[in-house]
Design an enzyme around this catalytic site. Structure first.
Site: not given
Ligand code: ADP
Ligand code: MG
Length: 375
Positions: A217, A117, A153, A165
């Site tokens: 969502y 989150g 996205e 975001d």
């Molecule tokens: P949040 O944005 O709240 O952290 P989300 O589900 O929207 O959660 O996004 C998480 C996803 O973003 C991960 O499952 C991955 O696919 C991608 N992600 C985020 N940071 C990285 C990273 N450093 N390397 C690879 N993938 C990433």
């Molecule tokens: Mg996210």
């Protein structure tokens, strides 16, 4: 040798960073044209990049699958899966909008906790967007890049998120909260001198992510859009607090709590900004807690773990607490007086352990800068 060099065998052209965020108040309002009040975290995704002579896109993440993902110029959403879809999406969205983004090698390293989150996805997208902007001299502004990252996205990754975001990650400023009107993206940087007021913002990452959240969502968003359509309004933002009761009676029972949350939440953002402008930062506390109750009882996106953290923190004397982010797990924000920080954090950890949950991650959020070039 940088990590980029060991992965791609050449020196990079530059490094860009974009932060994760916590949202002080204004949850599930951004896809209703409403108000939000996010703060950027010191945690960032870093994109180290190099232009290529061909039009290949090569992607590697220190937090990824240990492989280089290599993509040809004709990016198609269905052809890219997993984490690589986020950076590929940004390149796709920029090219779709007609910007001359050629081939590039991208190395990602992020300390934004993922799926907590705290918006690791927008940090990743915005780091890549800022890198492309700089590398190819696109000259786009931060809001324009944020909108393209959101489009990436929405349309390429397939997550129907609002714009908060990406706007937070691109536009936040150190020591400030970003008061953003998502209807027209007008905004204002509001001073947030927590330390000067003897306050701290504790973030408790429950490390829980309930699967339910993924489908919910889109359903909640659709419910809000249906309610606005029934009220013959472009969005729920147009329902002012004084008109709420009149709107509710026109709606089927199942949509009323959604509308009540969105309308009262927008009012809470406006109240919070008025308090910050007046220098009454402690006054934010009850607004946070009221926001949580609304997400728990009306919008129904909290979960036992986030409810537990909020309850334990407030009972232990926190000024206020609420879940932040989309819900169904993730993180809780707790506003505390500085001398109480450690005690309240331990009470929360103890309550979490007593309920049989794994230990949460805790840190204090310091309002930090938005996306920027590092070198
Ligand atoms: P949040 O944005 O709240 O952290 P989300 O589900 O929207 O959660 O996004 C998480 C996803 O973003 C991960 O499952 C991955 O696919 C991608 N992600 C985020 N940071 C990285 C990273 N450093 N390397 C690879 N993938 C990433
Ligand atoms: Mg996210």
């Amino acid at each position: 040798m940088t990590d980029f060099q060991s992965v791609f065998g050449a020196a990079p052209d530059g490094v860009w960073a974009a932060p994760g965020r916590v949202n002080l108040i204004g949850e599930h309002t951004d896809y209703n044209d409403g108000f939000v009040l996010p703060v950027a975290l010191p945690h960032t995704a870093k994109a180290t990049v190099r232009r290529r002579d061909d039009d290949l896109l090569r992607l590697y993440s220190e937090q990824g699958d240990g492989r280089i993902t290599e993509l040809k110029a004709d990016l198609e959403p269905a052809a890219v899966t997993g984490w690589a879809s986020y950076p590929a999406a940004v390149v796709w969205a920029l090219r779709q909008a007609g910007h001359p983004v050629g081939g590039l090698d991208v190395h990602i390293d992020s300390d934004v906790p993922g799926g907590a989150g705290l918006s690791s996805s927008a940090a990743l997208e915005c780091a890549v967007a800022a890198a492309c902007d700089g590398l190819f001299g696109l000259g786009l502004g931060p809001a324009e890049l944020a909108l393209l990252a959101q489009r990436a996205e929405n349309e390429f990754v397939g997550v129907p998120c609002g714009v908060m975001d990406q706007m937070a990650s691109m536009c936040c400023a150190e020591g400030r909260a970003l008061f953003l009107d998502t209807r027209d993206l007008s905004g204002r940087q509001v001073p947030l001198d927590l330390t000067g007021r003897g306050l701290r913002l504790l973030v408790v990452d429950t490390r829980v992510k309930h699967d339910l959240g993924d489908g919910a969502y889109a359903g909640l968003r659709a419910g809000c859009e249906r309610a606005a359509a029934l009220l013959d309004l472009p969005s729920l933002r147009e329902v002012r607090p004084a008109a709420l009761d009149g709107a509710l009676v026109q709606l089927p029972a199942e949509l009323r709590p959604l509308v009540r949350h969105v309308v009262t939440e927008n009012a809470r953002v406006e109240q919070a900004v008025a308090l910050l402008d007046a220098g009454d930062l402690a006054g934010l506390g009850p607004i946070l807690t009221a926001g949580h109750a609304s997400l728990r009882d009306d919008f129904r996106v909290s979960c036992p773990e986030t409810d537990l953290v909020v309850r334990a923190a407030v009972e232990a004397g926190a000024l206020g607490a609420r879940m932040t982010g989309g819900g169904f797990g993730g993180s809780v924000l707790v506003l505390v007086a500085e001398p109480e920080l450690e005690r309240i954090a331990s009470v929360v950890r103890a309550a979490f352990a007593a309920a049989g949950h794994a230990e949460p991650r805790t840190f204090t959020a310091v309002p930090s800068a938005g996306a920027r070039r590092l070198s």
